[in-house]
Design an enzyme around this catalytic site. Structure first.
Site, PDB file in Angstrom:
ATOM      1  N   LYS A  92     -12.454  -1.516   6.485  1.00 14.13           N
ATOM      2  CA  LYS A  92     -11.334  -2.574   7.570  1.00 14.13           C
ATOM      3  C   LYS A  92     -12.095  -2.404   9.164  1.00 14.13           C
ATOM      4  O   LYS A  92     -12.117  -3.408   9.521  1.00 14.13           O
ATOM      5  CB  LYS A  92     -10.006  -2.133   7.543  1.00 14.13           C
ATOM      6  CG  LYS A  92      -9.411  -2.008   6.162  1.00 14.13           C
ATOM      7  CD  LYS A  92      -9.009  -3.306   5.421  1.00 14.13           C
ATOM      8  CE  LYS A  92      -8.891  -3.450   4.035  1.00 14.13           C
ATOM      9  NZ  LYS A  92      -7.597  -1.990   3.445  1.00 14.13           N
TER      10      LYS A  92
ATOM     11  N   TRP B 249       0.860  -1.292   0.005  1.00 14.42           N
ATOM     12  CA  TRP B 249      -0.011  -0.007   0.136  1.00 14.42           C
ATOM     13  C   TRP B 249       0.759   1.302  -0.067  1.00 14.42           C
ATOM     14  O   TRP B 249       0.627   2.252  -0.917  1.00 14.42           O
ATOM     15  CB  TRP B 249      -1.019  -0.003   1.250  1.00 14.42           C
ATOM     16  CG  TRP B 249      -1.856  -1.325   0.972  1.00 14.42           C
ATOM     17  CD1 TRP B 249      -1.881  -2.107   2.063  1.00 14.42           C
ATOM     18  CD2 TRP B 249      -2.776  -1.295   0.139  1.00 14.42           C
ATOM     19  NE1 TRP B 249      -2.999  -3.007   1.771  1.00 14.42           N
ATOM     20  CE2 TRP B 249      -3.545  -2.458   0.438  1.00 14.42           C
ATOM     21  CE3 TRP B 249      -3.234  -0.693  -1.104  1.00 14.42           C
ATOM     22  CZ2 TRP B 249      -4.504  -3.054  -0.267  1.00 14.42           C
ATOM     23  CZ3 TRP B 249      -3.991  -1.252  -1.965  1.00 14.42           C
ATOM     24  CH2 TRP B 249      -4.893  -2.552  -1.565  1.00 14.42           C
TER      25      TRP B 249
ATOM     26  N   ASP C  19      -1.868   6.878   6.287  1.00 16.71           N
ATOM     27  CA  ASP C  19      -2.877   6.047   5.673  1.00 16.71           C
ATOM     28  C   ASP C  19      -3.279   4.957   6.885  1.00 16.71           C
ATOM     29  O   ASP C  19      -2.320   4.234   7.286  1.00 16.71           O
ATOM     30  CB  ASP C  19      -2.381   5.270   4.663  1.00 16.71           C
ATOM     31  CG  ASP C  19      -3.115   4.076   4.064  1.00 16.71           C
ATOM     32  OD1 ASP C  19      -4.194   3.915   4.671  1.00 16.71           O
ATOM     33  OD2 ASP C  19      -2.791   3.298   2.868  1.00 16.71           O
TER      34      ASP C  19
HETATM   35  C1  PLP Z   1      -7.045  -1.952   2.009  1.00 20.94           C
HETATM   36  C2  PLP Z   1      -6.150  -0.904   2.264  1.00 20.94           C
HETATM   37  C3  PLP Z   1      -6.289   0.117   1.065  1.00 20.94           C
HETATM   38  C4  PLP Z   1      -6.826   0.124   0.135  1.00 20.94           C
HETATM   39  O1  PLP Z   1      -8.096   0.606   0.084  1.00 20.94           O
HETATM   40  P1  PLP Z   1      -8.992   0.981  -0.917  1.00 20.94           P
HETATM   41  O2  PLP Z   1     -10.306   1.577  -0.222  1.00 20.94           O
HETATM   42  O3  PLP Z   1      -9.648  -0.485  -1.412  1.00 20.94           O
HETATM   43  O4  PLP Z   1      -8.651   1.690  -2.042  1.00 20.94           O
HETATM   44  C5  PLP Z   1      -5.069   1.043   1.301  1.00 20.94           C
HETATM   45  N1  PLP Z   1      -4.135   1.254   2.386  1.00 20.94           N
HETATM   46  C6  PLP Z   1      -4.253   0.276   3.256  1.00 20.94           C
HETATM   47  C7  PLP Z   1      -3.191   0.201   4.644  1.00 20.94           C
HETATM   48  C8  PLP Z   1      -5.179  -1.001   3.475  1.00 20.94           C
HETATM   49  O5  PLP Z   1      -5.216  -1.900   4.209  1.00 20.94           O
END
Ligand code: PLP
Length: 356
Positions: free
Chosen positions: A190, A99, A166
């Site tokens: 999540k 990511w 993030d």
């Molecule tokens: C799942 C995830 C993403 C991607 O998220 P989307 O909403 O599918 O674009 C980005 N960063 C992390 C840390 C993730 O776990």
């Protein structure tokens, strides 16, 4: 049989969230209409966004001067929106996994990227330490929880330049000192809501400093000025997010979540470390409280499929590790009850007995 949901995302949500969302899909806010068919500009739905925003601020203790946004596009859209809005010349990134790599790839479209440190040499099994954050970069980007590898930056780091995080997979898992961050974002699927909504917490005064033209939809100011209502926001996921926020508050807030999450993680890591069949893949001090990765120990690899089948037969769901790590990954998000971890530990112990 009772299912134990260890999916990494979309993932387990509180029953409270699911039940209230079902009710609202039948009859939203006593309007006699479904949540699926009401205007996002109805006063009843504006109240939902307002309450969700207020609960974000309350639960995370967000200081004055920050905005909370609910957008579409997922965290992946933020990978581009962040540099679009914040990168003038150079940005600094910590490369801790897939990511993080995807995020810095987008930043390169807008300027120079300095990767201050990377753990790619050991398949992202640790969090780099002792790196220097360049003072001349416009911001420093981190991924606090590396969902795929099960590593986590569990403390709020200090940065002299604006810190962007993030937090897709560890938001609301612990108290956060938001004042240390210029921006926090993540996909909600999540630990908060079904997929479809992306949360952004942004310090207003970091905006307006880049020279380039930014299309309206990609500009944070647009969404701040319109309180996430510039276009149609993801109505159903926002409603579900509000239910989870209410559940978090009613269940002791983030201090309590951290306490329970630490208990759940310790239970499972202790079993991984004790049980000769398994070994953890993440560096011990960097182990995530949200995604617990493990593989079969040397000499026991041939039992992987049998363990997987046995766990499935006992009601475990979503334990398969990401293809880049292999083995198993148990995601232990806020809504996962400690009982599910206890059952998994028992399954690991029973399997150990069955083959010896
Ligand atoms: C799942 C995830 C993403 C991607 O998220 P989307 O909403 O599918 O674009 C980005 N960063 C992390 C840390 C993730 O776990």
């Amino acid at each position: 049989m009772k299912k134990h949901n260890f999916y990494a995302g979309p993932s387990i949500l509180p029953q409270f969230t699911i039940e209230n969302t079902i009710k609202a899909i039948e009859n939203f806010s006593d309007m006699g209409l479904s949540l699926l068919e009401i205007s996002h500009r109805s006063k009843q739905f504006i109240a939902v966004v307002d309450e969700a925003t207020a609960l974000f601020k309350e639960l995370l203790n967000i200081p004055e001067g920050y905005s909370v946004l609910f957008l579409g596009g997922g965290a992946s859209t933020q990978f581009a929106m962040v540099p679009f809005n914040l990168l003038n010349k150079k940005a600094a990134y910590l490369n801790t996994g897939v990511w993080a790599k995807k995020a810095l790839k987008e930043a390169k479209l807008f300027g120079e990227v300095e990767v201050v440190a990377s753990s790619e040499d050991k398949n992202f099994s640790y969090i780099p330490k002792g790196y220097k954050i360049p003072k001349d970069a416009d911001y420093f980007h981190i991924t606090t929880n590396n969902t795929i590898y099960g590593t986590e930056i569990k403390e709020d780091i200090s940065s002299e330049i604006p810190l962007v995080a993030d937090m897709s997979s560890d938001i609301f898992s612990r108290p956060v000192d938001v004042s240390k961050y210029a921006m926090i974002y993540g996909g909600a699927q999540k630990n908060l809501a079904p997929s479809g909504v992306t949360f952004v917490i942004i310090k207003n005064d970091i905006l307006g400093k880049v020279d380039r033209m930014i299309p309206t939809m990609f500009k944070y100011e647009t969404h701040i000025e319109n309180e996430s209502m510039f276009n149609t926001p993801p109505v159903v996921p926002i409603y579900a997010a509000l239910q989870t926020l209410k559940w978090l508050k009613a269940n002791g807030g983030l201090t309590k979540m951290k306490e329970v999450n630490e208990k759940k993680a310790a239970l499972l890591y202790n079993e991984i470390d004790r049980n000769p069949l398994f070994k953890g893949t993440a560096n011990k001090e960097d182990r995530s409280l949200m995604n617990i990765c493990f593989v079969m120990n040397e000499g026991y690899e041939k039992h992987e499929e049998a363990f997987s089948a046995y766990a499935t037969a006992q009601g475990m769901v979503g334990l398969k590790g990401h293809r880049s790590v292999g083995g198993f990954r148990a995601s232990t998000y806020n809504a996962l009850p400690i009982e599910s971890v206890q059952v998994l530990v028992k399954v690991m112990q029973d399997f150990e007995k069955s083959i010896s």
